[in-house]
Design an enzyme around this catalytic site. Structure first.
Site, PDB file in Angstrom:
ATOM      1  N   PRO A  41      -0.037   9.375   1.526  1.00  0.00           N
ATOM      2  CA  PRO A  41       0.893   9.360   2.649  1.00  0.00           C
ATOM      3  C   PRO A  41       0.977   8.025   3.392  1.00  0.00           C
ATOM      4  CG  PRO A  41      -1.060  10.664   3.171  1.00  0.00           C
ATOM      5  CD  PRO A  41      -1.109  10.351   1.699  1.00  0.00           C
ATOM      6  N   ASN A  42       2.186   7.733   3.812  1.00  0.00           N
ATOM      7  CA  ASN A  42       2.533   6.569   4.639  1.00  0.00           C
ATOM      8  C   ASN A  42       2.498   5.241   3.887  1.00  0.00           C
ATOM      9  OD1 ASN A  42       2.926   8.061   7.108  1.00  0.00           O
ATOM     10  ND2 ASN A  42       0.712   8.388   7.086  1.00  0.00           N
ATOM     11  N   TYR A  62      -2.218  -4.106   6.982  1.00  0.00           N
ATOM     12  CA  TYR A  62      -1.867  -3.747   5.604  1.00  0.00           C
ATOM     13  C   TYR A  62      -1.031  -4.803   4.876  1.00  0.00           C
ATOM     14  CZ  TYR A  62      -3.452   0.912   7.098  1.00  0.00           C
ATOM     15  OH  TYR A  62      -4.207   1.967   7.561  1.00  0.00           O
ATOM     16  N   HIS A  69      -9.851  10.865   4.063  1.00  0.00           N
ATOM     17  CA  HIS A  69     -10.817  11.339   5.047  1.00  0.00           C
ATOM     18  C   HIS A  69     -10.725  12.846   5.295  1.00  0.00           C
ATOM     19  CE1 HIS A  69     -10.563   7.043   5.489  1.00  0.00           C
ATOM     20  NE2 HIS A  69      -9.327   7.142   5.918  1.00  0.00           N
ATOM     21  N   ASP A 104     -11.088  18.031  -5.476  1.00  0.00           N
ATOM     22  CA  ASP A 104     -11.251  19.068  -6.502  1.00  0.00           C
ATOM     23  C   ASP A 104     -10.293  18.845  -7.676  1.00  0.00           C
ATOM     24  OD1 ASP A 104     -13.266  20.237  -5.072  1.00  0.00           O
ATOM     25  OD2 ASP A 104     -12.079  21.921  -4.323  1.00  0.00           O
ATOM     26  N   HIS A 124      -8.316   0.879  -1.295  1.00  0.00           N
ATOM     27  CA  HIS A 124      -7.753   0.767   0.055  1.00  0.00           C
ATOM     28  C   HIS A 124      -7.369  -0.680   0.324  1.00  0.00           C
ATOM     29  CE1 HIS A 124      -9.151   4.794   0.914  1.00  0.00           C
ATOM     30  NE2 HIS A 124     -10.309   4.448   0.384  1.00  0.00           N
ATOM     31  N   SER A 135      -7.170  -1.865   3.465  1.00  0.00           N
ATOM     32  CA  SER A 135      -8.045  -2.268   4.567  1.00  0.00           C
ATOM     33  C   SER A 135      -9.489  -1.915   4.221  1.00  0.00           C
ATOM     34  CB  SER A 135      -7.628  -1.546   5.859  1.00  0.00           C
ATOM     35  OG  SER A 135      -7.796  -0.146   5.717  1.00  0.00           O
ATOM     36  N   ARG A 171     -13.519  -0.036  10.316  1.00  0.00           N
ATOM     37  CA  ARG A 171     -12.510   0.544  11.204  1.00  0.00           C
ATOM     38  C   ARG A 171     -13.114   1.715  11.988  1.00  0.00           C
ATOM     39  NH1 ARG A 171      -7.082   1.347   8.021  1.00  0.00           N
ATOM     40  NH2 ARG A 171      -6.404   1.715  10.167  1.00  0.00           N
ATOM     41  N   ARG A 193     -12.790   6.915   9.623  1.00  0.00           N
ATOM     42  CA  ARG A 193     -12.341   6.337   8.338  1.00  0.00           C
ATOM     43  C   ARG A 193     -13.506   5.982   7.422  1.00  0.00           C
ATOM     44  NH1 ARG A 193      -6.717   5.447   8.988  1.00  0.00           N
ATOM     45  NH2 ARG A 193      -6.293   5.028  11.182  1.00  0.00           N
TER      46      ARG A 193
HETATM   47  C1  DQA Z   1      -5.748   3.190   3.700  1.00  0.00           C
HETATM   48  C2  DQA Z   1      -6.828   3.467   4.744  1.00  0.00           C
HETATM   49  C3  DQA Z   1      -6.669   4.842   5.354  1.00  0.00           C
HETATM   50  O1  DQA Z   1      -7.668   5.055   6.338  1.00  0.00           O
HETATM   51  C4  DQA Z   1      -5.327   4.981   6.008  1.00  0.00           C
HETATM   52  O2  DQA Z   1      -5.147   6.291   6.511  1.00  0.00           O
HETATM   53  C5  DQA Z   1      -4.203   4.614   5.109  1.00  0.00           C
HETATM   54  C6  DQA Z   1      -4.360   3.422   4.271  1.00  0.00           C
HETATM   55  C7  DQA Z   1      -5.786   1.748   3.177  1.00  0.00           C
HETATM   56  O3  DQA Z   1      -5.198   1.483   2.146  1.00  0.00           O
HETATM   57  O4  DQA Z   1      -6.390   0.875   3.823  1.00  0.00           O
HETATM   58  O5  DQA Z   1      -3.144   5.226   5.107  1.00  0.00           O
HETATM   59  O6  DQA Z   1      -5.964   4.051   2.595  1.00  0.00           O
END
Ligand code: DQA
Length: 151
Positions: free
Chosen positions: A10-11, A23, A81, A88, A101, A103, A108, A112
């Site tokens: 997500p995101n 990012y 997280h 699973d 990741h 980051s 952080r 996280r």
């Molecule tokens: C992330 C780190 C996660 O904590 C965060 O929720 C993300 C991006 C990263 O790529 O650094 O959406 O996975």
């Protein structure tokens, strides 16, 4: 030909616009195009997807068996997280995966620092921004080829 699946949670469709100090400025499609060209030079087939929906990520992981994926690179986003269901799913297909990741999640917020994936991943790449993806791809190709040699 090594068959690699890159999964994004997500995101991550918001990369480039989303918190660029954390990012970076590259979009997910920029990052993935770069990876596709690296993969092509290494004789590797790379498929990538992004989803904001946990069930779609789970179904893609299940489908990886029929698609003969040899190794998965996974940035689970915030599901890192929270998601026992994704953990699973990875255990159920038993395909090696690299947790990724952009980051450094250990520098952080406290929440996280907990990952539902790190202890079952074959390796973790985090903290290098978009370069984390390149590093993970190189590691995935090496790992998959070592696996083939070991038979
Ligand atoms: C992330 C780190 C996660 O904590 C965060 O929720 C993300 C991006 C990263 O790529 O650094 O959406 O996975």
């Amino acid at each position: 030909m090594t068959n690699v699946l890159l999964l994004n949670g997500p995101n991550l469709n918001m990369l480039g616009m989303r918190e660029p100090k954390l990012y970076g400025n590259e979009s997910l499609s920029d990052i993935s195009k770069n990876l596709e060209s690296i993969a092509a030079t290494k004789g590797c087939q790379l498929t990538w997807i992004q989803s904001n929906a946990e069930h779609e990520l789970i179904e893609t992981i299940h489908g990886a068996l029929t698609n003969k994926v040899e190794i998965i690179i996974f940035n689970p986003g915030a599901f890192t997280h929270t998601s026992i269901a994704l953990r699973d799913a990875l255990l159920s297909v038993d395909i090696p995966f690299i947790e990724l990741h952009l980051s450094n999640i250990h520098r952080r917020e406290e929440f996280r620092k907990i990952s539902y994936f790190s202890d079952i991943a074959c390796g973790i790449v985090c903290g290098f921004g978009p370069m984390s993806y390149e590093l993970a791809l190189h590691a995935a190709i090496e790992k998959a080829q070592l696996g083939k040699k070991a038979g």
